[in-house]
Motif scaffolding. Structure first.
Motif, PDB file in Angstrom:
ATOM      1  N   ILE B  13       0.845  -1.178   0.000  1.00  0.00           N
ATOM      2  CA  ILE B  13       0.000   0.000   0.000  1.00  0.00           C
ATOM      3  C   ILE B  13       0.884   1.231   0.000  1.00  0.00           C
ATOM      4  O   ILE B  13       1.900   1.278   0.690  1.00  0.00           O
ATOM      5  N   ASP B  14       0.489   2.195  -0.810  1.00  0.00           N
ATOM      6  CA  ASP B  14       1.337   3.358  -1.008  1.00  0.00           C
ATOM      7  C   ASP B  14       1.335   4.234   0.226  1.00  0.00           C
ATOM      8  O   ASP B  14       0.302   4.610   0.742  1.00  0.00           O
ATOM      9  N   THR B  15       2.519   4.541   0.716  1.00  0.00           N
ATOM     10  CA  THR B  15       2.574   5.392   1.896  1.00  0.00           C
ATOM     11  C   THR B  15       3.441   6.616   1.638  1.00  0.00           C
ATOM     12  O   THR B  15       3.925   7.254   2.555  1.00  0.00           O
ATOM     13  N   ASP B  16       3.653   6.914   0.354  1.00  0.00           N
ATOM     14  CA  ASP B  16       4.403   8.106  -0.013  1.00  0.00           C
ATOM     15  C   ASP B  16       3.726   9.337   0.589  1.00  0.00           C
ATOM     16  O   ASP B  16       2.547   9.561   0.374  1.00  0.00           O
ATOM     17  N   PRO B  17       4.466  10.135   1.372  1.00  0.00           N
ATOM     18  CA  PRO B  17       3.830  11.251   2.085  1.00  0.00           C
ATOM     19  C   PRO B  17       3.124  12.259   1.186  1.00  0.00           C
ATOM     20  O   PRO B  17       2.117  12.831   1.577  1.00  0.00           O
ATOM     21  N   THR B 175       1.970  -3.792   8.728  1.00  0.00           N
ATOM     22  CA  THR B 175       3.083  -3.564   9.654  1.00  0.00           C
ATOM     23  C   THR B 175       4.289  -4.419   9.256  1.00  0.00           C
ATOM     24  O   THR B 175       5.431  -3.959   9.284  1.00  0.00           O
ATOM     25  N   LEU B 176       4.009  -5.666   8.873  1.00  0.00           N
ATOM     26  CA  LEU B 176       5.081  -6.556   8.423  1.00  0.00           C
ATOM     27  C   LEU B 176       5.860  -5.915   7.284  1.00  0.00           C
ATOM     28  O   LEU B 176       7.089  -5.951   7.236  1.00  0.00           O
ATOM     29  N   SER B 177       5.100  -5.301   6.348  1.00  0.00           N
ATOM     30  CA  SER B 177       5.733  -4.709   5.178  1.00  0.00           C
ATOM     31  C   SER B 177       6.523  -3.446   5.550  1.00  0.00           C
ATOM     32  O   SER B 177       7.648  -3.256   5.101  1.00  0.00           O
ATOM     33  N   ILE B 178       5.947  -2.583   6.390  1.00  0.00           N
ATOM     34  CA  ILE B 178       6.629  -1.337   6.761  1.00  0.00           C
ATOM     35  C   ILE B 178       7.874  -1.625   7.601  1.00  0.00           C
ATOM     36  O   ILE B 178       8.895  -0.956   7.487  1.00  0.00           O
ATOM     37  N   ARG B 179       7.773  -2.658   8.432  1.00  0.00           N
ATOM     38  CA  ARG B 179       8.868  -2.989   9.333  1.00  0.00           C
ATOM     39  C   ARG B 179      10.167  -3.261   8.574  1.00  0.00           C
ATOM     40  O   ARG B 179      11.251  -3.049   9.080  1.00  0.00           O
ATOM     41  N   VAL B 184      12.693   2.409   9.127  1.00  0.00           N
ATOM     42  CA  VAL B 184      12.469   1.715  10.394  1.00  0.00           C
ATOM     43  C   VAL B 184      13.783   1.108  10.869  1.00  0.00           C
ATOM     44  O   VAL B 184      14.143   1.215  12.045  1.00  0.00           O
ATOM     45  N   ALA B 185      14.523   0.530   9.919  1.00  0.00           N
ATOM     46  CA  ALA B 185      15.835  -0.026  10.270  1.00  0.00           C
ATOM     47  C   ALA B 185      16.715   1.079  10.848  1.00  0.00           C
ATOM     48  O   ALA B 185      17.395   0.887  11.863  1.00  0.00           O
ATOM     49  N   GLU B 201       6.926   6.036  13.437  1.00  0.00           N
ATOM     50  CA  GLU B 201       7.317   5.527  12.118  1.00  0.00           C
ATOM     51  C   GLU B 201       6.243   4.636  11.504  1.00  0.00           C
ATOM     52  O   GLU B 201       6.004   4.671  10.312  1.00  0.00           O
ATOM     53  N   ILE B 202       5.618   3.816  12.320  1.00  0.00           N
ATOM     54  CA  ILE B 202       4.666   2.830  11.769  1.00  0.00           C
ATOM     55  C   ILE B 202       3.261   3.423  11.665  1.00  0.00           C
ATOM     56  O   ILE B 202       2.672   3.492  10.586  1.00  0.00           O
ATOM     57  N   LEU B 203       2.716   3.878  12.793  1.00  0.00           N
ATOM     58  CA  LEU B 203       1.323   4.339  12.826  1.00  0.00           C
ATOM     59  C   LEU B 203       1.002   5.412  11.774  1.00  0.00           C
ATOM     60  O   LEU B 203      -0.003   5.287  11.065  1.00  0.00           O
ATOM     61  N   PRO B 204       1.830   6.463  11.631  1.00  0.00           N
ATOM     62  CA  PRO B 204       1.463   7.505  10.658  1.00  0.00           C
ATOM     63  C   PRO B 204       1.327   6.961   9.243  1.00  0.00           C
ATOM     64  O   PRO B 204       0.580   7.497   8.423  1.00  0.00           O
ATOM     65  N   ASN B 205       2.043   5.876   8.940  1.00  0.00           N
ATOM     66  CA  ASN B 205       1.960   5.306   7.603  1.00  0.00           C
ATOM     67  C   ASN B 205       0.790   4.356   7.432  1.00  0.00           C
ATOM     68  O   ASN B 205       0.624   3.756   6.385  1.00  0.00           O
ATOM     69  N   GLU B 206       0.020   4.185   8.482  1.00  0.00           N
ATOM     70  CA  GLU B 206      -1.106   3.249   8.380  1.00  0.00           C
ATOM     71  C   GLU B 206      -2.436   3.955   8.569  1.00  0.00           C
ATOM     72  O   GLU B 206      -3.464   3.308   8.701  1.00  0.00           O
ATOM     73  N   ILE B 207      -2.400   5.293   8.564  1.00  0.00           N
ATOM     74  CA  ILE B 207      -3.634   6.020   8.887  1.00  0.00           C
ATOM     75  C   ILE B 207      -4.751   5.707   7.896  1.00  0.00           C
ATOM     76  O   ILE B 207      -5.895   5.458   8.288  1.00  0.00           O
TER      77      ILE B 207
END
Lengths: 328, 321
Positions: B13-17, B175-179, B184-185, B201-207
Motif C-alpha cells: 500500500i502506497d505510503t508516499d507522504p 506492519t510486516l511490510s513497513i517494518r 524503520v531499520a 514511524e509505523i502508525l502515521p503510515n497506516e492512517i
C-alpha cells in the motif's frame, strides 16, 4: 502438502476454541442460567427438563470445572446436547438433524451460485474497467450496505404478497409431507426460489467488487502485457492470464467471508420461516431454549469450518505454489 | 465485504507522504463522506427535529404518508418519520462506538503481531483467524441471550468483540511490510525505543488503512445491530432502525401493505452503508498503487482513444512513480 497440514492444525484449534467457548459462555456470563431458567418457569420444569439444563451447561453444582469440562466433551462427542425446551421432549440433536439439511441445501447452493456469478461479472467488469462497467462499483457499494434480510422483506411483500408469484413462508407446501415424491420436491424447490435469490442478491456484490479490483490489479502485471504483445486472442488473455491469477484471493476471500454470509442467510430463513437451522435458532431465542441455542451455535461453526476446509482444498488445486511448499 | 479492505492478499500500500494527503480527494470518497455527514447530522439533531413523540400512539392507524404524517403511521398510530429520526441516533451511536472499540483492538493486536513477530505473532494471528472463521451472528445471539441488561452498551461491546479481526489482519500485513523498510531499520539502529518507532514511524503510515478499517467496522456494526434488533435481541425498547423492522415484522406490516413502515429503515441502513463503502472504495483506489495506476490509465485512455493501450500503461506508471 505442508500447507494443508498447517491448515489442518489451525482448524483443529478453531474447533477446540469454538467447543470450549460454548462451554465457557454460560459460566462467564453474569448470573446462573439454570437458576434463571428454574426461576423463570416457577418450578414447572419437569425432572427431565432440569436434567436437560444440567447436561446443556454441564453444571453439577458440586463438581469441579475440569470434571464438568471433561463431561461436556463426552456429551459433544456423543452428540448429546440434552433436550430442547421449545420442542420438548425432543432431543436437541434430533431437532438439529431435522433442520440442518434444509440450511445446507439452501445456503450452500446460494452461496456458491453467488460466488460464481460475482466472480464472472467481476472478471468482465475488471477487463472493461473505465466506462460503463465502472458504474457497477457504486451500485455494488449500495448493495453491500443493505442487510440481506431486508432484501428478503421487500421480496416477500412484492413477489409474495402483492404479485402472488411465489410462496413466501415455509420450506414446502402444507399439503405435502417430506418424502422423495415429485410433488414434495417441486413444492420444496418452489419455496426455495425466493430465499435463494435473496441470499444471492445479498452476497453477489461483495464477490463482484472484490474480483473486479483483483482483475484490475492483475492486469497491470507484466505477464498480461506479454500475453497481449504476443497477439493472443483477447479471451485467452482475459481468462487464462488475468482471471486465472486474480481468482486466487477470491477463493480465500470466499472462505473468510463465509461466516458473515452465513449469518445473513440465517436471518433470511427467519424472514421466510424457512425450516432450516437459522429459523430454529431464532425460535430457541424466543423461548429461551439455551440447550438448543448453544448446540446450534456449535453446529453452525463446525459446518462453516468444514466449508473452509473445502475451500482450502480448492485453493490447493488452483494454486500450484501451495503444493510446492512455498506458502507453508 | 472483504473487498472494502485494502490489502487482502498483501498488496503493497502506497505510503508516499505526498500522495498520502490525497486519499480524501477521490470523488467516490467525497460523495461517500457527504452521505455520512447527512446521517451524522440526523443522529445528532434527529430526536430534536422529530415532529412527534415516536412512542405516542394516535387514532391514525396504518395511515398512508400524508401532510400530517410524512411517512405514514404504524399499526399503533405512531409517526414513522419520528421513529426514523429518533432511531438514527441509536443506530449510528452503536455503529460508531462499536467500531471505535473494535478498531482500537485491531490496532493493538495487528501492530503488536506484525511488529514483534515470533511467538506473539503466532498466538495473535491464530486468535484473529479463529475469530474470523466463527460465524458472527450465532455467537452474538448466544452471548446476548445471557444479557439481563438490555441497554445499548452491552450489545455494543458484543458487536465490537466480533468486529475487530479483519482490521487486525490487514494492519498486521501492513506492519510486516513497513517494518522491513529502511527508515524503520534506521530508527532501530539509532536506538529509538519500540513505542517511539511504532508511534512515529509505523502508525502515521497506516492512517489510511486504519480509517478504512474503522469505516468498515461501522458498516459491519450497523448491519449486525440491525439484524439482532430485527430478531428482538438487544435494545428493542429504544428506537433504532432494526427495532422498527422488528415491530413491523411482528405487526404483519407486510400483509397489510404498509411499505412506508418497513422500507425507510432498511433504506437508511443501505444509504449509510453505501456512504461508508463508497468512501472506502475511494480511499482504496488512491492508496492501492495498482488500482490507482489503472484509474489514471483509463482517464488518459478516454482522452486519446486512438493510440495503442499498453504503451501508455507503462508510461502512466512511470509518471506516477
Amino acid at each position: 502438502m505442508r500447507f494443508l497440514a498447517r491448515r489442518g492444525v489451525f482448524y483443529a484449534l478453531t474447533a477446540w476454541a469454538a467447543i470450549t467457548l460454548n462451554f465457557l459462555i454460560p459460566r462467564l456470563m453474569p448470573g446462573n442460567p439454570v437458576e434463571a431458567q428454574l426461576a423463570h418457569h416457577q418450578g414447572q420444569l419437569t425432572y427431565q427438563a432440569t436434567k436437560a439444563l444440567e447436561v446443556a451447561f454441564g453444571i453439577h453444582l458440586h463438581e469441579s470445572v475440569w470434571a464438568a469440562y471433561g463431561q461436556y466433551w463426552g456429551n459433544v462427542i456423543h452428540g448429546n446436547f440434552g433436550l430442547s425446551f421449545t420442542y420438548f421432549p425432543t432431543p436437541v440433536s434430533t431437532v438439529i438433524a431435522r433442520s440442518l439439511p434444509w440450511t445446507l441445501c439452501l445456503v450452500g447452493l446460494s452461496v456458491i451460485i453467488a460466488w460464481v456469478l460475482g466472480t464472472l461479472i467481476g472478471i468482465v467488469a475488471g477487463w472493461r474497467r473505465g466506462g460503463w462497467w465502472d458504474s457497477l462499483i457504486p451500485a455494488g457499494a449500495l448493495f453491500q450496505g443493505i442487510p440481506t434480510f431486508w432484501i428478503g422483506l421487500i421480496a416477500v411483500s412484492v413477489f409474495g404478497i402483492t404479485l402472488h408469484w411465489l410462496p413466501v413462508s415455509g420450506g414446502y407446501s402444507t399439503n405435502t409431507v417430506p418424502s422423495w415424491t415429485g410433488a414434495f420436491i417441486s413444492s420444496a424447490l418452489e419455496h426455495g426460489i425466493l430465499p435463494a435469490l435473496t441470499i444471492i442478491f445479498g452476497s453477489v456484490a461483495a464477490n463482484l467488487i472484490g474480483m473486479r479490483n483483483m482483475m484490475v490489479s492483475t492486469m497491470t502485471e507484466d505477464f498480461v502485457l506479454v500475453g497481449e504483445a504476443k497477439g493472443l486472442p483477447r479471451k485467452r488473455v482475459m481468462f487464462r492470464y488475468a482471471a486465472r491469477n486474480a481468482i486466487l484471493p477470491s477463493v480465500v476471500g470466499f472462505a473468510l467471508n463465509l461466516g458473515f454470509v452465513v449469518s445473513g442467510a440465517l436471518l433470511v430463513e427467519q424472514v421466510y420461516s424457512y425450516p432450516g437451522i437459522g429459523y430454529v435458532l431464532f425460535q430457541a431465542v424466543g423461548s429461551e431454549d439455551y440447550p438448543l441455542m448453544q448446540a446450534i451455535f456449535l453446529i453452525i461453526t463446525l459446518t462453516v469450518l468444514a466449508a473452509n476446509i473445502a475451500a482450502d482444498i480448492v485453493f490447493v488445486l488452483v494454486d500450484p505454489r501451495t503444493r510446492q511448499g512455498a506458502m507453508a | 465485504m472483504t473487498d472494502l479492505l485494502p490489502d487482502i492478499i498483501g498488496d503493497e500500500i502506497d505510503t508516499d507522504p505526498v500522495r498520502r494527503a490525497n486519499w480524501l480527494r477521490s470523488p467516490k470518497t467525497i460523495v461517500g463522506l457527504s452521505i455520512l455527514g447527512v446521517f451524522a447530522l440526523l443522529a445528532i439533531f434527529g430526536p430534536l427535529i422529530a415532529p412527534d413523540d415516536p412512542t405516542a400512539s394516535s387514532s391514525a392507524i396504518l395511515a398512508h404518508p400524508s401532510a400530517s404524517h410524512l411517512l405514514g403511521t404504524t399499526s399503533e398510530g405512531q409517526d414513522v418519520l419520528s421513529e426514523l429520526l429518533v432511531g438514527a441516533r441509536d443506530s449510528m451511536l452503536v455503529g460508531i462506538v462499536a467500531a471505535l472499540i473494535g478498531e482500537s483492538l485491531a490496532i493493538v493486536v495487528g501492530i503488536t503481531s506484525g511488529y514483534l513477530g515470533g511467538a506473539i505473532d503466532e498466538v495473535f494471528s491464530t486468535v484473529t483467524n479463529i475469530f474470523l472463521v466463527i460465524p458472527v451472528l450465532p455467537l452474538e445471539i448466544v452471548l446476548s441471550s445471557y444479557l439481563t441488561n438490555s441497554g445499548w452498551v452491552p450489545i455494543t461491546l458484543i458487536i465490537s468483540l466480533t468486529a475487530w479481526p479483519w482490521g487486525a489482519r490487514t494492519l498486521r500485513a501492513q506492519t510486516l511490510s513497513i517494518r522491513k523498510r529502511d527508515y524503520v531499520a534506521a530508527a532501530i539502529i539509532a536506538g529509538d525505543r519500540t513505542w517511539r518507532i511504532v508511534l512515529y514511524e509505523i502508525l502515521p503510515n497506516e492512517i489510511a488503512i486504519i480509517v478504512t478499517g474503522f469505516l468498515f467496522q461501522i458498516l459491519f456494526a450497523i448491519i449486525v445491530q440491525t439484524g439482532l434488533a430485527f430478531l428482538g435481541i438487544g435494545n428493542v425498547e429504544t428506537w433504532s432502525w432494526g427495532s422498527m423492522l422488528y415491530f413491523a415484522q411482528n405487526s404483519d406490516a407486510f400483509f397489510s401493505g404498509a411499505w412506508w413502515w418497513y422500507v425507510p429503515p432498511g433504506l437508511c441502513v443501505a444509504l449509510v452503508g453505501m456512504g461508508l463503502a463508497l468512501t472506502n472504495i475511494g480511499i482504496d483506489e488512491i492508496i492501492n498503487p495498482k488500482l490507482r495506476a489503472s484509474l489514471a490509465m483509463t482517464r488518459r485512455e478516454r482522452r486519446r482513444a486512438a493510440a495503442p493501450v499498453r504503451v501508455r500503461t507503462v508510461s502512466a506508471r512511470e509518471i506516477l512513480g
